[in-house]
Scaffold this motif. Structure first.
Motif, PDB file in Angstrom:
ATOM      1  N   GLU A  38       0.850  -1.175   0.000  1.00 29.51           N
ATOM      2  CA  GLU A  38       0.000   0.000   0.000  1.00 29.51           C
ATOM      3  C   GLU A  38       0.892   1.233   0.000  1.00 29.51           C
ATOM      4  O   GLU A  38       2.009   1.208   0.533  1.00 29.51           O
ATOM      5  CB  GLU A  38      -0.927   0.005   1.209  1.00 29.51           C
ATOM      6  CG  GLU A  38      -1.916   1.161   1.252  1.00 29.51           C
ATOM      7  CD  GLU A  38      -2.670   1.309  -0.050  1.00 29.51           C
ATOM      8  OE1 GLU A  38      -2.673   2.423  -0.599  1.00 29.51           O
ATOM      9  OE2 GLU A  38      -3.260   0.313  -0.532  1.00 29.51           O
ATOM     10  N   GLU A  43      -6.227   4.237   4.164  1.00 28.62           N
ATOM     11  CA  GLU A  43      -7.421   4.935   3.696  1.00 28.62           C
ATOM     12  C   GLU A  43      -7.149   6.427   3.630  1.00 28.62           C
ATOM     13  O   GLU A  43      -6.263   6.963   4.295  1.00 28.62           O
ATOM     14  CB  GLU A  43      -8.602   4.665   4.633  1.00 28.62           C
ATOM     15  CG  GLU A  43      -8.359   5.043   6.072  1.00 28.62           C
ATOM     16  CD  GLU A  43      -9.556   4.734   6.961  1.00 28.62           C
ATOM     17  OE1 GLU A  43     -10.653   5.242   6.665  1.00 28.62           O
ATOM     18  OE2 GLU A  43      -9.391   3.987   7.934  1.00 28.62           O
ATOM     19  N   GLN A  51      -5.975  -0.265  -0.784  1.00 27.99           N
ATOM     20  CA  GLN A  51      -6.810   0.731  -0.121  1.00 27.99           C
ATOM     21  C   GLN A  51      -8.290   0.646  -0.470  1.00 27.99           C
ATOM     22  O   GLN A  51      -9.147   0.666   0.423  1.00 27.99           O
ATOM     23  CB  GLN A  51      -6.298   2.144  -0.413  1.00 27.99           C
ATOM     24  CG  GLN A  51      -7.068   3.208   0.325  1.00 27.99           C
ATOM     25  CD  GLN A  51      -6.496   4.595   0.066  1.00 27.99           C
ATOM     26  OE1 GLN A  51      -7.193   5.466  -0.428  1.00 27.99           O
ATOM     27  NE2 GLN A  51      -5.238   4.801   0.394  1.00 27.99           N
TER      28      GLN A  51
END
Length: 335
Positions: A38, A43, A51
């Motif tokens: 990520e 988020e 995400q």
């Protein structure tokens, strides 16, 4: 009990799952989502591979420490779990084995959905495509040599060895692949003006470069090194042909054969679906060379911008394409 594909977004046939284990009762996992990395936070910022799936299905869920550095997120309301493998075949195999070995969870009826970005095979896949893998092959297993060792120009640099066949290629269940393709092939995918112009400039008149991105079936080639170039492209084609894969070489990445080998060891290969979104191309273009592209780079992020030869501006739209195909199409449940 017959297993069928159901629409992920609607979750119309989700089973009721208790949020806590009762005694020795294991927590049932219906879908294990497997991204690799990520970018930034899980988020609220530009998305990486995980995400959008996290925000849709796992936001606020409980986190479990599986091993040092391995976190499994699990949502008891929908049976969805997710972990990050880390980059490369070793990380992918170790983390997947650790997660599938965790006795707190029941994976006996789980499906694995591995998702991520990839390079695309010149002449077959285009930027923004989502590649639904029918096979994953190891680019590194075999006998290999530097091209400068070859007796003549243009000779092969990779030589197959049958002793590696069991781990060198994993073919996914044809029925599972076909059902997944039937449900994903009409997903509406996006590209960018910069990507279109680059493709037109470097591959004029080529149908594969002019078409809109789509969900396509293909073979993925897994390597622990990030490579480009037409000779390496030819090697990827050679590997695909040696293993007699059902679909052409389409994408290049760093984890999928390791995930597939591990899933096979745990009896889950027939319920494994892998999807990759193409964010770059496997050859050099716009006059780039290895030295010009990578020579001054200390980290991969140093090569990333909106317009350079590495990622253009396609990464975020490609991640949205991946989620568009994956979110509504590839949860597997029992009926």
């Amino acid at each position: 009990m017959k297993r069928i594909l159901a629409v992920l977004l609607s979750l119309l046939t989700v089973f009721s799952v208790c949020g806590c284990a009762k005694g020795a009762e294991k927590l049932p996992v219906k879908v294990l989502i497997v991204p690799h990395f990520e970018i930034g936070e899980m988020e609220g910022d530009d998305p990486g591979e995980a995400q959008m799936f996290y925000e849709e299905y796992l936001k606020g869920c409980r986190e479990y420490s599986v091993a040092d550095g391995i976190t499994l997120r699990y949502n008891p309301e929908n049976g969805v779990a997710m972990y990050l493998t880390g980059v490369g075949k070793v990380n992918a195999a170790i983390t997947t084995a650790a997660v599938l070995s965790d006795e707190r969870f029941d994976y006996s009826n789980a499906y694995i959905l591995a998702v991520g970005c990839s390079g695309s095979a010149t002449g077959y896949a285009t930027l923004g495509d989502v590649i639904l893998e029918s096979a994953a092959c190891d680019y590194d297993l075999g006998h290999t040599a530097d091209a400068r060792e070859m007796a003549g120009d243009g000779g092969k640099t990779w030589f197959a060895s049958a002793e590696y066949d069991e781990s060198g290629c994993k073919k996914f269940d044809p029925g599972t692949v076909e059902r997944a393709y039937a449900l994903t092939k009409d997903a509406k995918l996006e590209t960018t003006d910069i990507s279109r112009r680059m493709l037109e400039r470097n591959f004029p008149g080529e149908a594969w470069a002019e078409r809109e991105p789509a969900v396509i079936k293909g073979t993925s080639i897994t390597s622990d090194n990030y490579w480009k170039g037409r000779y390496n492209h030819d090697k990827a084609v050679q590997v695909t042909e040696y293993y007699e894969c059902p679909d052409p070489y389409a994408s290049t990445e760093m984890e999928d054969v390791a995930i597939a080998v591990t899933a096979d060891r745990f009896g889950l290969l027939e319920r494994t679906v892998i999807m990759r979104a193409a964010v770059n191309i496997d050859v050099f273009y716009d006059g780039a060379t290895p030295e010009s592209l990578w020579g001054e780079m200390s980290e991969f992020e140093d090569a990333v911008s909106d317009t350079n030869d590495e990622t253009l501006d396609i990464f975020v739209p490609a991640m949205e394409n991946l989620f568009c195909a994956g979110k509504t199409k590839t949860i597997f449940v029992k009926n």
